[in-house]
Design a protein around this motif. Structure first.
Motif, PDB file in Angstrom:
ATOM      1  N   GLN A   1       0.837  -1.204   0.000  1.00 17.09           N
ATOM      2  CA  GLN A   1       0.000   0.000   0.000  1.00 17.09           C
ATOM      3  C   GLN A   1       0.873   1.255   0.000  1.00 17.09           C
ATOM      4  OE1 GLN A   1      -2.466  -1.433   3.488  1.00 17.09           O
ATOM      5  NE2 GLN A   1      -4.069  -0.358   2.366  1.00 17.09           N
ATOM      6  N   CYS A   2       1.929   1.227   0.799  1.00 22.46           N
ATOM      7  CA  CYS A   2       2.791   2.415   0.898  1.00 22.46           C
ATOM      8  C   CYS A   2       3.728   2.548  -0.294  1.00 22.46           C
ATOM      9  CB  CYS A   2       3.553   2.386   2.223  1.00 22.46           C
ATOM     10  SG  CYS A   2       2.448   2.701   3.619  1.00 22.46           S
ATOM     11  N   TYR A   3       4.049   1.448  -0.939  1.00 19.89           N
ATOM     12  CA  TYR A   3       4.783   1.521  -2.208  1.00 19.89           C
ATOM     13  C   TYR A   3       3.940   2.282  -3.233  1.00 19.89           C
ATOM     14  CZ  TYR A   3       6.453   0.000  -6.807  1.00 19.89           C
ATOM     15  OH  TYR A   3       6.880  -0.034  -8.116  1.00 19.89           O
ATOM     16  N   ASN A   4       2.639   1.972  -3.290  1.00 17.69           N
ATOM     17  CA  ASN A   4       1.756   2.661  -4.230  1.00 17.69           C
ATOM     18  C   ASN A   4       1.596   4.137  -3.875  1.00 17.69           C
ATOM     19  OD1 ASN A   4       1.264   0.396  -5.850  1.00 17.69           O
ATOM     20  ND2 ASN A   4      -0.374  -0.332  -4.506  1.00 17.69           N
ATOM     21  N   LEU A   5       1.527   4.434  -2.574  1.00 20.40           N
ATOM     22  CA  LEU A   5       1.458   5.837  -2.136  1.00 20.40           C
ATOM     23  C   LEU A   5       2.740   6.582  -2.500  1.00 20.40           C
ATOM     24  CD1 LEU A   5      -0.223   5.493   1.377  1.00 20.40           C
ATOM     25  CD2 LEU A   5      -1.154   6.750  -0.590  1.00 20.40           C
ATOM     26  N   ALA A   6       3.878   5.899  -2.360  1.00 18.70           N
ATOM     27  CA  ALA A   6       5.164   6.520  -2.702  1.00 18.70           C
ATOM     28  C   ALA A   6       5.226   6.838  -4.194  1.00 18.70           C
ATOM     29  CB  ALA A   6       6.311   5.607  -2.298  1.00 18.70           C
TER      30      ALA A   6
ATOM     31  N   ASN B   1       2.544  20.114  -2.512  1.00 20.13           N
ATOM     32  CA  ASN B   1       1.728  19.953  -1.304  1.00 20.13           C
ATOM     33  C   ASN B   1       1.011  18.606  -1.294  1.00 20.13           C
ATOM     34  OD1 ASN B   1       2.450  22.412  -0.191  1.00 20.13           O
ATOM     35  ND2 ASN B   1       0.755  23.524  -1.151  1.00 20.13           N
ATOM     36  N   THR B   2       0.535  18.206  -2.467  1.00 15.47           N
ATOM     37  CA  THR B   2      -0.093  16.879  -2.583  1.00 15.47           C
ATOM     38  C   THR B   2       0.938  15.786  -2.306  1.00 15.47           C
ATOM     39  OG1 THR B   2      -1.637  17.714  -4.244  1.00 15.47           O
ATOM     40  CG2 THR B   2      -1.364  15.325  -4.111  1.00 15.47           C
ATOM     41  N   ALA B   3       2.142  15.969  -2.835  1.00 10.21           N
ATOM     42  CA  ALA B   3       3.208  14.986  -2.615  1.00 10.21           C
ATOM     43  C   ALA B   3       3.515  14.849  -1.126  1.00 10.21           C
ATOM     44  CB  ALA B   3       4.455  15.389  -3.386  1.00 10.21           C
ATOM     45  N   LYS B   4       3.644  15.983  -0.451  1.00 11.36           N
ATOM     46  CA  LYS B   4       3.951  15.935   0.984  1.00 11.36           C
ATOM     47  C   LYS B   4       2.831  15.255   1.776  1.00 11.36           C
ATOM     48  CE  LYS B   4       5.183  20.358   1.378  1.00 11.36           C
ATOM     49  NZ  LYS B   4       5.616  21.616   2.027  1.00 11.36           N
ATOM     50  N   SER B   5       1.593  15.500   1.361  1.00 14.24           N
ATOM     51  CA  SER B   5       0.475  14.861   2.065  1.00 14.24           C
ATOM     52  C   SER B   5       0.530  13.346   1.908  1.00 14.24           C
ATOM     53  CB  SER B   5      -0.866  15.403   1.564  1.00 14.24           C
ATOM     54  OG  SER B   5      -1.157  14.948   0.268  1.00 14.24           O
ATOM     55  N   LYS B   6       1.021  12.874   0.752  1.00 18.93           N
ATOM     56  CA  LYS B   6       1.173  11.428   0.529  1.00 18.93           C
ATOM     57  C   LYS B   6       2.282  10.867   1.425  1.00 18.93           C
ATOM     58  CE  LYS B   6      -1.925  10.915  -2.715  1.00 18.93           C
ATOM     59  NZ  LYS B   6      -3.156  10.119  -2.470  1.00 18.93           N
ATOM     60  N   TRP B   7       3.393  11.596   1.523  1.00 13.82           N
ATOM     61  CA  TRP B   7       4.475  11.138   2.393  1.00 13.82           C
ATOM     62  C   TRP B   7       4.036  11.146   3.853  1.00 13.82           C
ATOM     63  CZ3 TRP B   7       7.666   8.272   0.119  1.00 13.82           C
ATOM     64  CH2 TRP B   7       8.208   8.574  -1.129  1.00 13.82           C
ATOM     65  N   ARG B   8       3.230  12.123   4.242  1.00 10.90           N
ATOM     66  CA  ARG B   8       2.710  12.155   5.617  1.00 10.90           C
ATOM     67  C   ARG B   8       1.739  11.000   5.856  1.00 10.90           C
ATOM     68  NH1 ARG B   8       2.945  16.889   8.770  1.00 10.90           N
ATOM     69  NH2 ARG B   8       0.759  16.732   9.427  1.00 10.90           N
TER      70      ARG B   8
ATOM     71  N   ILE C   1       2.134   8.151   4.622  1.00 14.97           N
ATOM     72  CA  ILE C   1       3.018   6.987   4.829  1.00 14.97           C
ATOM     73  C   ILE C   1       3.716   7.068   6.188  1.00 14.97           C
ATOM     74  CG2 ILE C   1       5.158   5.871   4.058  1.00 14.97           C
ATOM     75  CD1 ILE C   1       4.399   6.774   1.181  1.00 14.97           C
ATOM     76  N   TYR C   2       4.312   8.217   6.483  1.00 18.24           N
ATOM     77  CA  TYR C   2       5.244   8.323   7.601  1.00 18.24           C
ATOM     78  C   TYR C   2       4.688   9.002   8.848  1.00 18.24           C
ATOM     79  CZ  TYR C   2       9.198   6.776   4.693  1.00 18.24           C
ATOM     80  OH  TYR C   2      10.078   6.061   3.925  1.00 18.24           O
ATOM     81  N   GLY C   3       3.544   9.679   8.734  1.00 20.48           N
ATOM     82  CA  GLY C   3       2.984  10.328   9.908  1.00 20.48           C
ATOM     83  C   GLY C   3       3.358  11.800  10.008  1.00 20.48           C
ATOM     84  N   THR C   4       3.008  12.386  11.128  1.00 19.54           N
ATOM     85  CA  THR C   4       3.084  13.842  11.289  1.00 19.54           C
ATOM     86  C   THR C   4       4.490  14.387  11.489  1.00 19.54           C
ATOM     87  OG1 THR C   4       2.617  13.580  13.643  1.00 19.54           O
ATOM     88  CG2 THR C   4       0.743  13.992  12.189  1.00 19.54           C
ATOM     89  N   LYS C   5       5.479  13.533  11.676  1.00 17.18           N
ATOM     90  CA  LYS C   5       6.860  14.023  11.750  1.00 17.18           C
ATOM     91  C   LYS C   5       7.361  14.487  10.385  1.00 17.18           C
ATOM     92  CE  LYS C   5       7.921  12.936  16.153  1.00 17.18           C
ATOM     93  NZ  LYS C   5       8.446  13.883  17.147  1.00 17.18           N
ATOM     94  N   PHE C   6       6.684  14.006   9.334  1.00 17.93           N
ATOM     95  CA  PHE C   6       7.055  14.473   7.987  1.00 17.93           C
ATOM     96  C   PHE C   6       6.492  15.889   7.811  1.00 17.93           C
ATOM     97  CE2 PHE C   6       7.403  14.824   3.448  1.00 17.93           C
ATOM     98  CZ  PHE C   6       8.500  14.024   3.134  1.00 17.93           C
ATOM     99  N   PRO C   7       7.283  16.829   7.300  1.00 16.72           N
ATOM    100  CA  PRO C   7       6.826  18.235   7.216  1.00 16.72           C
ATOM    101  C   PRO C   7       5.619  18.399   6.312  1.00 16.72           C
ATOM    102  CG  PRO C   7       8.884  17.920   6.005  1.00 16.72           C
ATOM    103  CD  PRO C   7       8.652  16.662   6.780  1.00 16.72           C
ATOM    104  N   SER C   8       4.735  19.313   6.689  1.00 15.68           N
ATOM    105  CA  SER C   8       3.520  19.560   5.914  1.00 15.68           C
ATOM    106  C   SER C   8       3.738  20.717   4.939  1.00 15.68           C
ATOM    107  CB  SER C   8       2.363  19.881   6.844  1.00 15.68           C
ATOM    108  OG  SER C   8       2.653  20.979   7.664  1.00 15.68           O
TER     109      SER C   8
END
Length: 290
Positions: A257-262, A274-281, A283-290
């Motif tokens: 699932q996260c491979y597809n999100l990546a 911004n859309t890209a960052k939301s996808k990484w968040r 996957i990785y949660g709120t420590k990833f910058p918004s």
């Protein structure tokens, strides 16, 4: 911010604060000093102790369990091994009483470890052990009437540290990012399995010596690697020590699932950051910058 900046900030966010690590070290040294005083007539707060587990390998991101080994004199092994019944339990109780002279925190001798719980949520799990000729350790297991087991953390720590240096610090960073994914997605993987699979993946990763600029590709390829593991495989061999590392549950589907999100995130990075960052968040949660 560029992709490189995103992942650099993310990795900085995953690191424990200096205040936290100083606090961990202070308690570790106090425990070590008390045990050295009782077992070696020494005032040293560093000798005979070793951080092990995720914290010892430098791959942890959440302060919860701090694993440590304290090396006891061989004479203590002779003493407790001669007991007619569960000398291992008696050994753990004796070490627990020593630590209680310094810390009155909630403590218990549980199976193979002495658990020292502090009110801020940090828990130390101390394993009293005896050094073997090959630098592995023999430790007490109080279960089922008592027995002796062995563990070999030093080669794991050395191999992870060595390859991390060789691979531009990317190995331990990947291990920490994978933990962020584990906590976000509730993935049933232990810390040593994460580190083992990250190590195996990174050994053949074409970006292993690259900068943060390639962390989107590293993430994508790591999730693909995880998703393609054999679901029937029950264990892997740890780096360095080659000890069995057991599967706790199925992680392959969540990795897919996260491979597809990546893939989606990477596709959007240039035109829709911004859309890209939301996808990484995602996957990785709120420590990833918004």
């Amino acid at each position: 911010m560029s992709v490189s900046n995103w992942f650099e900030t993310f990795n900085q966010n995953l690191r424990m604060s200096k205040e936290t690590t100083d606090n961990i070290s202070y308690r570790y040294k106090r425990i070590t000093k008390q045990l050295n005083k009782d077992y070696y007539s020494s005032e040293s707060d560093i000798y005979h102790s070793l951080y092990v587990g995720s914290y010892g390998r430098g791959t942890d991101i959440v302060v919860s369990d701090i694993d440590m080994i304290f090396q006891l004199p061989y004479s203590e092994y002779v003493k407790y091994n001669s007991y007619s019944g569960n000398g291992q339990s008696a050994l753990l109780q004796a070490v627990k009483k020593s630590i209680e002279k310094t810390y009155k925190s909630h403590m218990k001798a549980d199976g193979q470890v002495i658990v020292i719980s502090f009110t801020d949520g940090i828990v130390y799990e101390l394993v009293p052990a005896f050094i073997n000729k090959d630098d592995s350790y023999t430790f007490a297991d109080t279960n089922n009437g008592g027995s002796w087991k062995t563990t070999n953390p030093k080669p794991e720590i050395a191999e992870m540290t060595s390859k991390n240096k060789l691979w531009n610090k990317n190995l331990k960073r990947l291990c920490r990012m994978a933990r962020a994914w584990k906590y976000k997605w509730d993935v049933p993987m232990g810390g040593l399995l994460i580190d083992t699979l990250a190590y195996n993946f990174m050994a053949n990763c074409e970006y292993k010596d690259k900068s943060y600029l390639y962390y989107d590709f590293i993430s994508r390829d790591f999730f693909k690697y995880l998703s393609e593991q054999n679901k029937e495989q029950s264990y892997w061999l740890s780096p360095g020590a080659r000890q069995y590392v057991w599967r706790k549950g199925t992680f392959e589907y969540k990795a897919k699932q996260c491979y597809n999100l990546a893939l989606e995130a990477i596709e959007k990075e240039k035109d829709y950051p911004n859309t890209a960052k939301s996808k990484w968040r995602e996957i990785y949660g709120t420590k990833f910058p918004s």
